[in-house]
Motif scaffolding. Sequence first.
Motif, PDB file in Angstrom:
ATOM      1  N   THR A   7      65.926  73.125  62.643  1.00 11.67           N
ATOM      2  CA  THR A   7      65.469  72.794  61.151  1.00 11.67           C
ATOM      3  C   THR A   7      66.654  72.558  60.300  1.00 11.67           C
ATOM      4  O   THR A   7      66.799  73.324  59.206  1.00 11.67           O
ATOM      5  CB  THR A   7      64.467  73.815  60.621  1.00 11.67           C
ATOM      6  N   PRO A   8      67.513  71.652  60.401  1.00 10.48           N
ATOM      7  CA  PRO A   8      68.580  71.275  59.560  1.00 10.48           C
ATOM      8  C   PRO A   8      68.161  70.831  58.340  1.00 10.48           C
ATOM      9  O   PRO A   8      67.118  70.378  58.127  1.00 10.48           O
ATOM     10  CB  PRO A   8      69.145  70.208  60.394  1.00 10.48           C
ATOM     11  N   SER A   9      68.878  71.225  57.333  1.00  5.13           N
ATOM     12  CA  SER A   9      68.838  70.779  56.012  1.00  5.13           C
ATOM     13  C   SER A   9      68.962  69.171  55.796  1.00  5.13           C
ATOM     14  O   SER A   9      68.634  68.449  54.922  1.00  5.13           O
ATOM     15  CB  SER A   9      69.393  71.437  54.893  1.00  5.13           C
ATOM     16  N   ALA A  10      69.859  68.690  56.685  1.00  5.78           N
ATOM     17  CA  ALA A  10      70.451  67.189  56.717  1.00  5.78           C
ATOM     18  C   ALA A  10      70.850  67.030  58.063  1.00  5.78           C
ATOM     19  O   ALA A  10      71.227  68.041  58.738  1.00  5.78           O
ATOM     20  CB  ALA A  10      71.406  67.058  55.552  1.00  5.78           C
ATOM     21  N   VAL A  11      71.039  65.765  58.413  1.00  2.18           N
ATOM     22  CA  VAL A  11      71.656  65.245  59.526  1.00  2.18           C
ATOM     23  C   VAL A  11      72.464  64.262  59.180  1.00  2.18           C
ATOM     24  O   VAL A  11      72.118  63.231  58.706  1.00  2.18           O
ATOM     25  CB  VAL A  11      70.415  64.451  60.653  1.00  2.18           C
ATOM     26  N   LEU A  12      73.704  64.293  59.843  1.00  5.13           N
ATOM     27  CA  LEU A  12      74.823  63.404  59.761  1.00  5.13           C
ATOM     28  C   LEU A  12      75.064  62.719  61.034  1.00  5.13           C
ATOM     29  O   LEU A  12      75.410  63.652  62.033  1.00  5.13           O
ATOM     30  CB  LEU A  12      76.293  64.065  58.932  1.00  5.13           C
ATOM     31  N   PHE A  13      75.248  61.501  61.043  1.00  7.89           N
ATOM     32  CA  PHE A  13      75.227  60.744  62.584  1.00  7.89           C
ATOM     33  C   PHE A  13      76.551  60.018  62.294  1.00  7.89           C
ATOM     34  O   PHE A  13      76.576  59.030  61.367  1.00  7.89           O
ATOM     35  CB  PHE A  13      73.945  59.922  62.512  1.00  7.89           C
ATOM     36  N   SER A  14      77.506  60.179  63.246  1.00 12.30           N
ATOM     37  CA  SER A  14      78.637  59.613  63.270  1.00 12.30           C
ATOM     38  C   SER A  14      79.004  58.926  64.381  1.00 12.30           C
ATOM     39  O   SER A  14      78.545  59.283  65.367  1.00 12.30           O
ATOM     40  CB  SER A  14      79.692  60.334  62.782  1.00 12.30           C
ATOM     41  N   GLY A  15      79.770  57.683  64.280  1.00 11.92           N
ATOM     42  CA  GLY A  15      80.490  57.062  65.585  1.00 11.92           C
ATOM     43  C   GLY A  15      81.274  55.957  65.362  1.00 11.92           C
ATOM     44  O   GLY A  15      81.868  55.981  63.885  1.00 11.92           O
ATOM     45  N   THR A  16      80.987  55.022  66.084  1.00 10.62           N
ATOM     46  CA  THR A  16      81.951  53.834  65.940  1.00 10.62           C
ATOM     47  C   THR A  16      81.015  52.596  65.686  1.00 10.62           C
ATOM     48  O   THR A  16      79.725  52.726  65.988  1.00 10.62           O
ATOM     49  CB  THR A  16      82.822  53.504  67.167  1.00 10.62           C
ATOM     50  N   ALA A  17      81.713  51.405  65.247  1.00  9.95           N
ATOM     51  CA  ALA A  17      80.814  50.347  64.750  1.00  9.95           C
ATOM     52  C   ALA A  17      81.670  49.164  65.093  1.00  9.95           C
ATOM     53  O   ALA A  17      82.927  49.176  64.985  1.00  9.95           O
ATOM     54  CB  ALA A  17      80.183  50.501  63.557  1.00  9.95           C
ATOM     55  N   GLY A  18      80.992  48.078  65.117  1.00  8.68           N
ATOM     56  CA  GLY A  18      81.835  46.783  64.909  1.00  8.68           C
ATOM     57  C   GLY A  18      81.920  46.279  63.519  1.00  8.68           C
ATOM     58  O   GLY A  18      80.601  46.393  62.579  1.00  8.68           O
TER      59      GLY A  18
END
Length: 193
Positions: A7-18
């Motif tokens: 039950t997170p209060s928020a989700v941060l999604f990170s990684g790489t991109a072009g």
Amino acid sequence: MLIGEFTPSAVLFSGTAGAVDPSLRQGDVVIGDRVAQYDVGLQTTEGIRRRGMRNAVTGALDPLVVPAPDTLLATARQSARDLAWPTMAMPDGDSRRPRVVEGVIVTGDVFMADVSRRAELRAAFDAAAIEMEGAAFVQTCRQFAVPCLVIRSVTDRADGQALASYERFLAVASENAAHLVAAIIAKLNGGPR
């Protein structure tokens, strides 16, 4: 499962991109102020007619371009301003600190290495970066009413050299995205603002 178990209060999604925005270079960080799944819709002889994803909970269509929550964006902006960024070597032999920008991150099911498709996505969405998972995370978080923010760092220019550049800059881009995410988490947990 993550949302149900923790039950997170928020989700941060990170990684790489072009990079879709031609001004972005390897190592730059993009805060997704909006996210879109660019390859959903109806494929016709005239091209694709895009639409939002179908919400599995309500059955309604989500918007094609989903804005990030204002509170998470504000925290990300402040975190980016407060960070000290290391200098990194660039492909041209130059060295510089990464830039942090806000922009549209588009998600699709293919690794992009095509300049003409990159240009089409830039024109259609004013996209800054392209990746393969973020919009799915945003869609899931919307279904469960959990705020979500996508943070990506550039490995390549989504062109004919994309795969080689991805391999060369994967580690530093991953570190840059994680650097910002760690700062955002610290602020959300009551750290210095």
